[in-house]
Every structure is written in C-alpha cells, then in structure tokens.
Design a protein around this motif. Sequence first.
Motif, PDB file in Angstrom:
ATOM      1  N   ASP A 120       0.826  -1.211   0.000  1.00 59.35           N
ATOM      2  CA  ASP A 120       0.000   0.000   0.000  1.00 59.35           C
ATOM      3  C   ASP A 120       0.861   1.262   0.000  1.00 59.35           C
ATOM      4  OD1 ASP A 120      -2.609  -1.282   0.124  1.00 59.35           O
ATOM      5  OD2 ASP A 120      -2.025  -1.909   2.132  1.00 59.35           O
ATOM      6  N   ASP A 121       1.968   1.227   0.743  1.00 58.97           N
ATOM      7  CA  ASP A 121       2.889   2.365   0.726  1.00 58.97           C
ATOM      8  C   ASP A 121       3.501   2.539  -0.666  1.00 58.97           C
ATOM      9  OD1 ASP A 121       2.395   2.838   3.373  1.00 58.97           O
ATOM     10  OD2 ASP A 121       4.230   1.861   4.108  1.00 58.97           O
ATOM     11  N   LEU A 122       3.791   1.428  -1.331  1.00 54.24           N
ATOM     12  CA  LEU A 122       4.364   1.488  -2.669  1.00 54.24           C
ATOM     13  C   LEU A 122       3.385   2.118  -3.656  1.00 54.24           C
ATOM     14  CD1 LEU A 122       6.695   0.739  -4.587  1.00 54.24           C
ATOM     15  CD2 LEU A 122       5.643  -1.516  -4.848  1.00 54.24           C
ATOM     16  N   ILE A 123       2.131   1.728  -3.566  1.00 56.06           N
ATOM     17  CA  ILE A 123       1.099   2.303  -4.444  1.00 56.06           C
ATOM     18  C   ILE A 123       0.981   3.802  -4.216  1.00 56.06           C
ATOM     19  CG2 ILE A 123      -1.381   2.369  -4.926  1.00 56.06           C
ATOM     20  CD1 ILE A 123      -1.448  -0.646  -4.331  1.00 56.06           C
ATOM     21  N   ARG A 124       0.955   4.204  -2.931  1.00 52.52           N
ATOM     22  CA  ARG A 124       0.832   5.635  -2.621  1.00 52.52           C
ATOM     23  C   ARG A 124       2.050   6.416  -3.096  1.00 52.52           C
ATOM     24  NH1 ARG A 124      -1.886   3.701   2.092  1.00 52.52           N
ATOM     25  NH2 ARG A 124       0.108   3.439   3.191  1.00 52.52           N
ATOM     26  N   GLU A 125       3.233   5.853  -2.899  1.00 52.79           N
ATOM     27  CA  GLU A 125       4.463   6.548  -3.308  1.00 52.79           C
ATOM     28  C   GLU A 125       4.463   6.838  -4.807  1.00 52.79           C
ATOM     29  OE1 GLU A 125       8.801   5.284  -4.637  1.00 52.79           O
ATOM     30  OE2 GLU A 125       8.200   4.352  -2.741  1.00 52.79           O
ATOM     31  N   ILE A 126       4.142   5.812  -5.603  1.00 54.85           N
ATOM     32  CA  ILE A 126       4.174   5.984  -7.057  1.00 54.85           C
ATOM     33  C   ILE A 126       3.049   6.896  -7.516  1.00 54.85           C
ATOM     34  CG2 ILE A 126       4.045   4.772  -9.272  1.00 54.85           C
ATOM     35  CD1 ILE A 126       5.340   2.373  -7.925  1.00 54.85           C
ATOM     36  N   ALA A 127       1.893   6.829  -6.837  1.00 53.82           N
ATOM     37  CA  ALA A 127       0.784   7.724  -7.191  1.00 53.82           C
ATOM     38  C   ALA A 127       1.146   9.180  -6.918  1.00 53.82           C
ATOM     39  CB  ALA A 127      -0.471   7.331  -6.417  1.00 53.82           C
ATOM     40  N   GLN A 128       1.858   9.427  -5.831  1.00 53.67           N
ATOM     41  CA  GLN A 128       2.221  10.797  -5.467  1.00 53.67           C
ATOM     42  C   GLN A 128       3.272  11.386  -6.401  1.00 53.67           C
ATOM     43  OE1 GLN A 128       3.361  10.510  -1.347  1.00 53.67           O
ATOM     44  NE2 GLN A 128       1.250  10.243  -0.630  1.00 53.67           N
ATOM     45  N   ARG A 129       4.300  10.610  -6.726  1.00 54.47           N
ATOM     46  CA  ARG A 129       5.358  11.147  -7.594  1.00 54.47           C
ATOM     47  C   ARG A 129       5.021  10.983  -9.067  1.00 54.47           C
ATOM     48  NH1 ARG A 129       8.124   6.678  -9.555  1.00 54.47           N
ATOM     49  NH2 ARG A 129       8.441   4.919  -8.109  1.00 54.47           N
ATOM     50  N   ASP A 130       4.113  10.047  -9.391  1.00 55.62           N
ATOM     51  CA  ASP A 130       3.705   9.762 -10.763  1.00 55.62           C
ATOM     52  C   ASP A 130       4.908   9.287 -11.587  1.00 55.62           C
ATOM     53  OD1 ASP A 130       1.945   9.400 -12.799  1.00 55.62           O
ATOM     54  OD2 ASP A 130       1.510  11.512 -13.157  1.00 55.62           O
ATOM     55  N   TYR A 131       4.664   8.919 -12.786  1.00 53.38           N
ATOM     56  CA  TYR A 131       5.737   8.475 -13.663  1.00 53.38           C
ATOM     57  C   TYR A 131       5.310   8.690 -15.106  1.00 53.38           C
ATOM     58  CZ  TYR A 131       2.895   4.266 -14.491  1.00 53.38           C
ATOM     59  OH  TYR A 131       1.888   3.400 -14.838  1.00 53.38           O
ATOM     60  N   GLU A 132       6.284   8.748 -15.977  1.00 59.84           N
ATOM     61  CA  GLU A 132       6.029   8.803 -17.416  1.00 59.84           C
ATOM     62  C   GLU A 132       6.787   7.653 -18.056  1.00 59.84           C
ATOM     63  OE1 GLU A 132       6.306  11.777 -21.296  1.00 59.84           O
ATOM     64  OE2 GLU A 132       7.298  12.319 -19.414  1.00 59.84           O
ATOM     65  N   TYR A 335      13.205  -2.913 -18.110  1.00 62.01           N
ATOM     66  CA  TYR A 335      13.539  -1.490 -18.014  1.00 62.01           C
ATOM     67  C   TYR A 335      12.323  -0.683 -17.579  1.00 62.01           C
ATOM     68  CZ  TYR A 335      18.318  -1.077 -19.777  1.00 62.01           C
ATOM     69  OH  TYR A 335      19.685  -1.111 -19.895  1.00 62.01           O
ATOM     70  N   ALA A 336      11.154  -1.015 -18.124  1.00 62.90           N
ATOM     71  CA  ALA A 336       9.927  -0.306 -17.733  1.00 62.90           C
ATOM     72  C   ALA A 336       9.640  -0.520 -16.251  1.00 62.90           C
ATOM     73  CB  ALA A 336       8.750  -0.798 -18.578  1.00 62.90           C
ATOM     74  N   TYR A 337       9.802  -1.755 -15.788  1.00 66.28           N
ATOM     75  CA  TYR A 337       9.605  -2.062 -14.368  1.00 66.28           C
ATOM     76  C   TYR A 337      10.554  -1.242 -13.512  1.00 66.28           C
ATOM     77  CZ  TYR A 337      10.110  -4.504  -9.936  1.00 66.28           C
ATOM     78  OH  TYR A 337      10.210  -4.782  -8.594  1.00 66.28           O
ATOM     79  N   GLU A 338      11.827  -1.200 -13.902  1.00 66.88           N
ATOM     80  CA  GLU A 338      12.816  -0.454 -13.119  1.00 66.88           C
ATOM     81  C   GLU A 338      12.515   1.042 -13.121  1.00 66.88           C
ATOM     82  OE1 GLU A 338      16.619  -0.366 -10.930  1.00 66.88           O
ATOM     83  OE2 GLU A 338      14.854  -1.634 -11.160  1.00 66.88           O
ATOM     84  N   ASP A 339      12.064   1.575 -14.256  1.00 67.57           N
ATOM     85  CA  ASP A 339      11.725   2.998 -14.330  1.00 67.57           C
ATOM     86  C   ASP A 339      10.544   3.340 -13.427  1.00 67.57           C
ATOM     87  OD1 ASP A 339      13.744   3.421 -16.125  1.00 67.57           O
ATOM     88  OD2 ASP A 339      12.459   3.465 -17.896  1.00 67.57           O
ATOM     89  N   ILE A 340       9.587   2.423 -13.323  1.00 67.35           N
ATOM     90  CA  ILE A 340       8.364   2.700 -12.556  1.00 67.35           C
ATOM     91  C   ILE A 340       8.527   2.354 -11.081  1.00 67.35           C
ATOM     92  CG2 ILE A 340       5.920   2.108 -12.271  1.00 67.35           C
ATOM     93  CD1 ILE A 340       5.859   1.507 -15.289  1.00 67.35           C
TER      94      ILE A 340
END
Length: 347
Positions: A120-132, A335-340
């Motif tokens: 859940d912390d991982l989901i929140r972290e990525i949602a907050q910083r977002d990614y492209e 690479y996509a996994y590592e970027d995200i």
Amino acid sequence: MWYYAINQQQQGPISDAELESLFKSGAITSETLIWQTGMAAWLPYGQVKPVTPPSGIPTPVSGGGLVCSMCKQAFPPDQVLRLGESWVCGTCKPLYVQRLREGGSGSGHAGRRALPVNPDDLIREIAQRDYELLSVECIRRGWDLVVRNAGLCIGVTVLAMLVMSGGGIPIVGPIVSLIVTGPMLGGLYCFYLKLIRSETAMVSDAFSGFKTAFGRLLAGNLFSKLLLILWLAPGGILFAIMGNKGMVPGVILLSLAMIPIIYLSVCFVFIMPLIADLELSAWDAIRVSRAVVNQHWGSVLVLCFLGGLVAGVGVLACCVGLLFTLPVFYASLAYAYEDIFGLKETR
C-alpha cells in the motif's frame, strides 16, 4: 573477502577485484560502506580505498571505456556525452533529458529497495510522484542491453522458454508448463534486472524463482490466468448448454469478454517482477501492478504492443530472429519495471 552495504543491507562476500569492479561500474560509490575481517568498523569505500579521479571525469573501466550514468554500460570516450555532472550514452540521452525536465538529477535510481516492501505504501508513493513511461526508450535500451550481452541474453531466454514450454512433451508438457511458468518468468526478470543494475548476472539467475519464491510465483501466475479465464466463462457455458443454437450469442459474449481480458492483461504485466524482486505476495503483486499500471494504462499498452511487434518481426524472419527479439521484449519490460518501481533518489 569484502562485504558492502546497499540500503542498509549487507551484500557479499566478494573478492577485492569484484569490489573494485563494482566501484568502476558505478554500482557502489566512494560513500558506500565496506568491511572485511580485521576491520574494527564499517568504513566508506573512498576512505579504505582512496579514489581521486580528476574533477568532472568519471572513473574509466577496463578497456578505457566510460560508464553511462543511466544504463551503467561502458562506452568508448567518443560515444558518451557530458550532461551536467554526468556522462550519458547517445541511446540514454533523451530519457536523461526528460528526467532532468521532471526535476530529477538524471539517473533517478538510488539502489535496491529495502525489504520487505509494504504494497500500500508502494502504491501511494508511485501515485504521489507519478511516472512517465517512455515506451520507445524502453525498447531502445532493451535492444542495446541485448546487443551488448547477446550470447548470455539469448541463451538464458531460450532456455527459459524451453522450460516453460514443458519441453514439448505430450500430455505431461502442459502440466509442467503450468507449474514452472511463474517461477521461470520471475527468474528471467531477476536476470534482466541484474544486467540493468550492473550486477553480475548468470544463467542460474533464471532459475532463482524456484529457490526464493516458488509458491508465490506459481500462485501469481495461476491467479492472474484464472482472473482472465473467468471472463470467457459465460460464452463457454452458453455453448455447452445450447450447442449450435447458442453459437451466435456465445460468439458475441466471447468477443465482448476480450475487452476486459486485454485491459487486465496489461494491468498484470508487472506481477512476476514484483513478486521476484520485491518479495510481494501473489495477491499484493496483482493489486500493486493493477493500481500502478492504471495510472498510465495507455502507455503500458503501447509498450506491450511495440514489444510484441518487435518479437513478431523475429517470427517473420523464419522464427530465427525470435532468438534475438524475444530477449529484447523481456529486457524492455524489465527497463519499464525499473523505471516505474525502482527506488528513486530523494532530493
């Protein structure tokens, strides 16, 4: 023998030559804590083994090459560019510039995540910083990685595919395939992530899923496939009950089922590396992959489509090209996994 610490986790033992190689490749820095028998305390690498390269010039690796700060691969000096305080190869330049525009320092990664990881912390972290997700760049880097490690990548990927196919054995083969596909995919992603992270990758890494996460990888593969198959159930049941009379409505139901199947297939693309790399449970990996991919589902779909297109080109080349394009496909997804999901540096 030496030990070193990454994210407060002890790594090793490794030889003196291996330690020096890690430093030259950029996997560890002069600030990384190291220790060996006889030392009273852990000390920074730079204090134990002083390194004072000229200002602004990266430490050369064997053969006189320089290490790209993005892909961590060594290049001849005339094939890297000086961007800010980093050296970047031509392939990685667009992604490096993009990250600078997003406010990062370019490399973006700060090492492996400390385990265990709270989903859940991982989901929140990525949602907050977002990614492209830059799909074309992932494929270009995947291509470059395979070119530079062609023999190893092709050999490991072909071996993994043979195991996952059950060796083509009648009757028994499909059962074996069902059991081993999850663990083999997890190991295959671990192999490519090690290459991406400039760690020592070996053939045995492709089988690491059987040792470290067999049950979770098996469950992740079976659960995700079951969730996809359930969407086909209504059409199949209609065929079974009504026979030929149910053909038209059955075909309609099966066609409509392809919409959620495509959607979920894209959402589930990172399940195996999440289990193998971050040690998530099968259900947590399914939740995390779906939640994170949902942020930019279209971009992940484009990556899967382009990656599949590249693999398809290999099939058209009398299937021989598949020996090269299939590794590129898996390297691109890694690479996509590592970027995200990779640990990002904090500022």
